[in-house]
Design a protein around this motif. Structure first.
Motif, PDB file in Angstrom:
ATOM      1  N   GLY A  49       0.836  -1.185   0.000  1.00 49.79           N
ATOM      2  CA  GLY A  49       0.000   0.000   0.000  1.00 49.79           C
ATOM      3  C   GLY A  49       0.872   1.236   0.000  1.00 49.79           C
ATOM      4  O   GLY A  49       2.101   1.143   0.056  1.00 49.79           O
ATOM      5  N   PRO A  50       0.268   2.412  -0.045  1.00 48.95           N
ATOM      6  CA  PRO A  50       1.058   3.646  -0.063  1.00 48.95           C
ATOM      7  C   PRO A  50       1.780   3.852   1.261  1.00 48.95           C
ATOM      8  O   PRO A  50       1.394   3.286   2.290  1.00 48.95           O
ATOM      9  CB  PRO A  50      -0.002   4.735  -0.297  1.00 48.95           C
ATOM     10  CG  PRO A  50      -1.257   4.157   0.250  1.00 48.95           C
ATOM     11  CD  PRO A  50      -1.190   2.678  -0.044  1.00 48.95           C
ATOM     12  N   SER A  51       2.816   4.642   1.240  1.00 50.04           N
ATOM     13  CA  SER A  51       3.567   4.904   2.466  1.00 50.04           C
ATOM     14  C   SER A  51       2.688   5.647   3.471  1.00 50.04           C
ATOM     15  O   SER A  51       1.698   6.295   3.113  1.00 50.04           O
ATOM     16  CB  SER A  51       4.808   5.744   2.160  1.00 50.04           C
ATOM     17  OG  SER A  51       4.434   7.066   1.808  1.00 50.04           O
ATOM     18  N   GLN A  52       3.079   5.546   4.742  1.00 52.71           N
ATOM     19  CA  GLN A  52       2.322   6.218   5.794  1.00 52.71           C
ATOM     20  C   GLN A  52       2.354   7.738   5.630  1.00 52.71           C
ATOM     21  O   GLN A  52       1.521   8.448   6.197  1.00 52.71           O
ATOM     22  CB  GLN A  52       2.893   5.828   7.163  1.00 52.71           C
ATOM     23  CG  GLN A  52       2.713   4.356   7.497  1.00 52.71           C
ATOM     24  CD  GLN A  52       1.260   3.921   7.454  1.00 52.71           C
ATOM     25  OE1 GLN A  52       0.406   4.555   8.072  1.00 52.71           O
ATOM     26  NE2 GLN A  52       0.975   2.864   6.716  1.00 52.71           N
ATOM     27  N   GLU A  53       3.304   8.221   4.837  1.00 43.92           N
ATOM     28  CA  GLU A  53       3.405   9.672   4.630  1.00 43.92           C
ATOM     29  C   GLU A  53       2.125  10.244   4.031  1.00 43.92           C
ATOM     30  O   GLU A  53       1.703  11.348   4.373  1.00 43.92           O
ATOM     31  CB  GLU A  53       4.598   9.969   3.717  1.00 43.92           C
ATOM     32  CG  GLU A  53       4.828  11.456   3.500  1.00 43.92           C
ATOM     33  CD  GLU A  53       5.997  11.728   2.552  1.00 43.92           C
ATOM     34  OE1 GLU A  53       6.230  12.909   2.256  1.00 43.92           O
ATOM     35  OE2 GLU A  53       6.651  10.756   2.117  1.00 43.92           O
ATOM     36  N   LEU A  54       1.486   9.481   3.127  1.00 47.08           N
ATOM     37  CA  LEU A  54       0.251   9.957   2.509  1.00 47.08           C
ATOM     38  C   LEU A  54      -0.827  10.166   3.560  1.00 47.08           C
ATOM     39  O   LEU A  54      -1.492  11.208   3.590  1.00 47.08           O
ATOM     40  CB  LEU A  54      -0.212   8.964   1.445  1.00 47.08           C
ATOM     41  CG  LEU A  54      -1.569   9.274   0.795  1.00 47.08           C
ATOM     42  CD1 LEU A  54      -1.477  10.555  -0.038  1.00 47.08           C
ATOM     43  CD2 LEU A  54      -2.035   8.115  -0.074  1.00 47.08           C
ATOM     44  N   TYR A  55      -1.001   9.177   4.428  1.00 44.56           N
ATOM     45  CA  TYR A  55      -2.050   9.280   5.442  1.00 44.56           C
ATOM     46  C   TYR A  55      -1.700  10.343   6.494  1.00 44.56           C
ATOM     47  O   TYR A  55      -2.591  11.018   7.019  1.00 44.56           O
ATOM     48  CB  TYR A  55      -2.268   7.921   6.100  1.00 44.56           C
ATOM     49  CG  TYR A  55      -2.698   6.859   5.116  1.00 44.56           C
ATOM     50  CD1 TYR A  55      -3.897   6.983   4.411  1.00 44.56           C
ATOM     51  CD2 TYR A  55      -1.899   5.746   4.866  1.00 44.56           C
ATOM     52  CE1 TYR A  55      -4.292   6.020   3.505  1.00 44.56           C
ATOM     53  CE2 TYR A  55      -2.288   4.784   3.958  1.00 44.56           C
ATOM     54  CZ  TYR A  55      -3.478   4.920   3.276  1.00 44.56           C
ATOM     55  OH  TYR A  55      -3.864   3.972   2.359  1.00 44.56           O
ATOM     56  N   LEU A  56      -0.420  10.481   6.778  1.00 38.60           N
ATOM     57  CA  LEU A  56      -0.001  11.506   7.719  1.00 38.60           C
ATOM     58  C   LEU A  56      -0.300  12.898   7.171  1.00 38.60           C
ATOM     59  O   LEU A  56      -0.807  13.774   7.886  1.00 38.60           O
ATOM     60  CB  LEU A  56       1.494  11.356   8.029  1.00 38.60           C
ATOM     61  CG  LEU A  56       2.078  12.365   9.030  1.00 38.60           C
ATOM     62  CD1 LEU A  56       1.381  12.232  10.377  1.00 38.60           C
ATOM     63  CD2 LEU A  56       3.581  12.139   9.190  1.00 38.60           C
ATOM     64  N   LYS A  57      -0.004  13.083   5.879  1.00 39.14           N
ATOM     65  CA  LYS A  57      -0.317  14.370   5.247  1.00 39.14           C
ATOM     66  C   LYS A  57      -1.816  14.635   5.271  1.00 39.14           C
ATOM     67  O   LYS A  57      -2.262  15.757   5.535  1.00 39.14           O
ATOM     68  CB  LYS A  57       0.193  14.382   3.799  1.00 39.14           C
ATOM     69  CG  LYS A  57       1.673  14.627   3.637  1.00 39.14           C
ATOM     70  CD  LYS A  57       2.022  14.756   2.164  1.00 39.14           C
ATOM     71  CE  LYS A  57       3.501  15.076   1.977  1.00 39.14           C
ATOM     72  NZ  LYS A  57       3.832  15.208   0.527  1.00 39.14           N
ATOM     73  N   ALA A  58      -2.595  13.586   4.969  1.00 34.74           N
ATOM     74  CA  ALA A  58      -4.045  13.751   4.935  1.00 34.74           C
ATOM     75  C   ALA A  58      -4.588  14.086   6.319  1.00 34.74           C
ATOM     76  O   ALA A  58      -5.427  14.987   6.475  1.00 34.74           O
ATOM     77  CB  ALA A  58      -4.695  12.474   4.410  1.00 34.74           C
ATOM     78  N   ALA A  59      -4.098  13.390   7.345  1.00 37.07           N
ATOM     79  CA  ALA A  59      -4.564  13.652   8.713  1.00 37.07           C
ATOM     80  C   ALA A  59      -4.177  15.053   9.170  1.00 37.07           C
ATOM     81  O   ALA A  59      -4.979  15.768   9.788  1.00 37.07           O
ATOM     82  CB  ALA A  59      -3.980  12.607   9.663  1.00 37.07           C
ATOM     83  N   THR A  60      -2.952  15.459   8.827  1.00 36.93           N
ATOM     84  CA  THR A  60      -2.486  16.800   9.198  1.00 36.93           C
ATOM     85  C   THR A  60      -3.322  17.873   8.509  1.00 36.93           C
ATOM     86  O   THR A  60      -3.740  18.858   9.132  1.00 36.93           O
ATOM     87  CB  THR A  60      -1.003  16.969   8.830  1.00 36.93           C
ATOM     88  OG1 THR A  60      -0.239  15.975   9.506  1.00 36.93           O
ATOM     89  CG2 THR A  60      -0.506  18.346   9.240  1.00 36.93           C
ATOM     90  N   ALA A  61      -3.566  17.662   7.219  1.00 33.03           N
ATOM     91  CA  ALA A  61      -4.375  18.629   6.469  1.00 33.03           C
ATOM     92  C   ALA A  61      -5.786  18.713   7.030  1.00 33.03           C
ATOM     93  O   ALA A  61      -6.362  19.806   7.166  1.00 33.03           O
ATOM     94  CB  ALA A  61      -4.407  18.228   4.992  1.00 33.03           C
ATOM     95  N   TYR A  62      -6.350  17.555   7.385  1.00 33.21           N
ATOM     96  CA  TYR A  62      -7.711  17.530   7.923  1.00 33.21           C
ATOM     97  C   TYR A  62      -7.778  18.272   9.262  1.00 33.21           C
ATOM     98  O   TYR A  62      -8.700  19.065   9.505  1.00 33.21           O
ATOM     99  CB  TYR A  62      -8.154  16.074   8.100  1.00 33.21           C
ATOM    100  CG  TYR A  62      -9.620  15.904   8.415  1.00 33.21           C
ATOM    101  CD1 TYR A  62     -10.577  16.003   7.411  1.00 33.21           C
ATOM    102  CD2 TYR A  62     -10.057  15.641   9.714  1.00 33.21           C
ATOM    103  CE1 TYR A  62     -11.929  15.835   7.679  1.00 33.21           C
ATOM    104  CE2 TYR A  62     -11.398  15.480  10.002  1.00 33.21           C
ATOM    105  CZ  TYR A  62     -12.329  15.574   8.976  1.00 33.21           C
ATOM    106  OH  TYR A  62     -13.669  15.416   9.259  1.00 33.21           O
ATOM    107  N   MET A  63      -6.787  18.032  10.108  1.00 35.42           N
ATOM    108  CA  MET A  63      -6.767  18.705  11.412  1.00 35.42           C
ATOM    109  C   MET A  63      -6.586  20.214  11.250  1.00 35.42           C
ATOM    110  O   MET A  63      -7.242  21.015  11.939  1.00 35.42           O
ATOM    111  CB  MET A  63      -5.643  18.129  12.279  1.00 35.42           C
ATOM    112  CG  MET A  63      -5.882  16.700  12.727  1.00 35.42           C
ATOM    113  SD  MET A  63      -7.341  16.531  13.776  1.00 35.42           S
ATOM    114  CE  MET A  63      -6.787  17.434  15.226  1.00 35.42           C
TER     115      MET A  63
END
Length: 598
Positions: A49-63
């Motif tokens: 799957g994609p690296s955790q960086e993608l989800y980290l960016k998404a979570a940061t942007a959402y917050m």
């Protein structure tokens, strides 16, 4: 006690005995399952799957957006909570009234939930509605993130949808009414058959769970697939050259040489006579040659894109010219083979080699600035993982390619077939297209890396130039007359990207045809089916959107239109040629040996 009582008792006894027998079979199958589990390959996390960086960016942007604009988040959550709680209250109210019926259902139609119990049974309808509401909330949350760049947003959208599809209630036995009903009807026989199917798939794939899409015993190449008469007339370490027997007394002087992609096998164009593109071309009076690529093993580790061009394309063109005693050929490239044909043509331009009279491209990308749906797998996180994999093993195993393309249509190619096979115990269908889809090939390590890095990621051919056979070539160096066919719903080679590449080529004679349907069905679209139409527009200089807006729609297959174009590039009619020549004796019958090798 009446006769009916005796009969009913006997039936119950038979059913109990059948159930007990099935339970005994389950115990036996469990032992086989335990034996095969854990034997599968260890897939690196980078290929999972994609690296955790993608989800980290998404979570940061959402917050961040939640902090800056809490009203938007509250509005979104209230809408979701309102729908979900309202649905729960309505369901409880009907239940309290003793009404075993579902509440109002305003969720969108979804073919995964086609069974009537999803609509009529209050339990299953409740699960379905809640799932679809949750799915919609996740999708909306992704769309509400405004601070990710477009590529990141596209990847987040895709992989979040994969998670949504994976947890669909249809994928789990306790929440699949159709599978439960069949299990009850068959006293568990369907579940036992499903377990047998799953274990058979695990054993056939050395512990990897790969659902069988088609009955493998129903087809045999040369007998009911790839049956167009022909012969292998040349063979080297990369390919076999097949020449097909004529079906007309006269043929066009200029032969037709087809290069299929080597990420699949060529017989997609020769599945059965009624939808065989190869047979149809032979019947139109063309001398047809097809390249059948070798399925490489680790010994091909250092085989490069240059090897495919020099030892593949240029060698095949040379052999066809000699066999037919002509100076020029017409060439066709399908998908990656079309991409590599364009590289070959650009190289031939540099070398002043005029052996190709015209080129046809089927669903071909040469401009990778927009990589379409498959682009979600072309960022560094995946490509780094692929590079590590091929460095270690010498090849990119067909397992990874097949899985990647299957996940682009996961409900159709993974979850749907798994439900039918493993939950319902149904045998895979005798479907030729799905049989071909499961007959994958490997890619050489060096070639795979060059293609993914230099073309897909860096887009060098359409920009600064791509190095091939010691020359740096660019898309503008393709100057032969060309015809390109793209497909409207293609999820692998997006038609607008295909069009953009064609528009950048240096040819003065260009024809672009847009077929309805997708990557396979849009190409394998025989006129007799009268199924998918196509679009034409001579104004290639327009943007893709403007080209489409002013294009003419035509009913039926594009094949006859291509024939009209190709016949004008194929010279006069001559006496039909039989396969081979004195210098190139027949080596064996079509479909050859490379396509059969595992």
């Amino acid at each position: 006690m009446t006769t009916n009582d005796l009969e009913t008792g006997a039936e119950v006894g038979q059913n109990v005995a059948k159930l007990e027998a099935n339970l005994a079979r389950v115990e036996e199958l469990t032992q086989r399952l335990l034996k095969v589990m854990g034997q599968g390959r260890q897939v690196a996390p980078a290929l999972q799957g994609p690296s955790q960086e993608l989800y980290l960016k998404a979570a940061t942007a959402y917050m961040n957006e939640m902090m800056q604009n809490p009203a938007k988040l509250i509005e979104h959550q209230l809408e979701f909570w309102g729908k979900s709680v309202k649905h729960y209250v309505e369901a409880q109210h009907l239940l309290a009234q003793g009404k075993l019926e579902p509440p109002t259902d305003e969720t969108p139609k979804d073919r995964r939930f086609a069974h009537e119990l999803w609509d009529t049974n209050p339990y299953f309808n409740f699960i379905k509605q809640q799932y679809l509401m949750n799915a919609s909330a996740v999708q909306q949350a992704v769309e509400d993130i405004d601070t990710l760049d477009e590529d990141e947003k596209k990847r987040l959208r895709y992989f979040s949808q994969q998670m949504i599809d994976m947890i669909s209630p249809t994928n789990f036995l306790p929440t699949n009414p159709e599978a439960l009903a069949l299990a009850a009807e068959t006293e568990g026989e369907s579940l036992v058959a499903g377990l047998e199917n799953m274990i058979a798939d695990l054993e056939a794939n050395d512990g990897d769970l790969v659902v069988t899409l088609a009955d493998k015993k129903a087809f045999k190449l040369g007998e009911n697939l790839a049956t167009t008469p022909g012969s292998v007339v040349f063979r080297n370490h990369l390919f076999e050259l097949i020449q097909y027997a004529p079906s007309t007394e006269k043929v066009y002087e200029t032969p037709l040489l087809i290069f299929p992609p080597w990420i699949n096998k060529f017989y997609i164009m020769d599945l059965k006579p009624e939808n065989s593109l190869i047979k149809w071309a032979v019947d139109q009076g063309y001398t047809v040659f097809v390249v059948s690529w070798v399925n490489p093993d680790a010994g091909y580790r250092d085989t490069s894109m240059s090897d495919y061009v020099e030892d593949g394309y240029l060698t095949a063109i040379k052999q066809v010219k000699q066999i037919c005693d002509v100076k020029k050929v017409n060439a066709v490239g399908y998908c990656i083979a079309g991409t590599t044909l364009s590289l070959t043509l650009a190289l031939m331009k540099k070398r002043k080699d005029t052996s190709v009279n015209s080129a046809t491209f089927f669903t071909t990308l040469t401009d990778f600035s927009d990589r379409g749906e498959v682009g979600v797998f072309l960022d560094d996180d995946f490509i780094d993982g692929i590079e590590d994999e091929v460095t270690e093993n010498g090849i990119l195993d067909s397992f990874f390619m097949s899985r990647t393309f299957s996940y682009l249509r996961s409900n159709d190619l993974i979850y749907g077939p798994a439900i039918k096979s493993y939950m319902m115990g149904k045998a895979p269908p005798a479907f030729d297209l799905l049989y071909w889809n499961g007959d994958g090939t490997n890619l050489p390590a060096k070639m795979a890396t060059e293609y993914l890095r230099g073309l897909c990621q860096d887009d060098k051919f359409a920009t600064d130039g791509f190095e091939i056979c010691g020359e740096t070539v660019q898309i503008k160096d393709v100057t032969v007359p060309l015809c390109a066919i793209a497909c409207e719903t293609d999820h692998i080679a997006a038609w607008k990207s295909s069009y953009d590449g064609i528009s950048k080529m240096g040819s003065k004679d260009k024809t672009f045809i847009l077929s309805e349907s997708g990557h396979i069905a849009g190409i394998i679209n025989p006129p007799s089916k009268k199924k998918y139409g196509h679009y034409t527009n001579p104004e290639i200089g327009l943007t893709a959107d403007d080209w489409y807006a002013s294009a003419d729609k035509h009913e039926g297959s594009w094949w006859p239109r291509w024939d009209g174009w190709l016949s004008g590039k194929s010279g006069k009619k001559v006496t039909a040629r039989q396969p081979g020549s004195d210098e190139f004796p027949v080596l064996g019958p079509a479909p050859g040996t490379y396509v059969i090798a595992k």
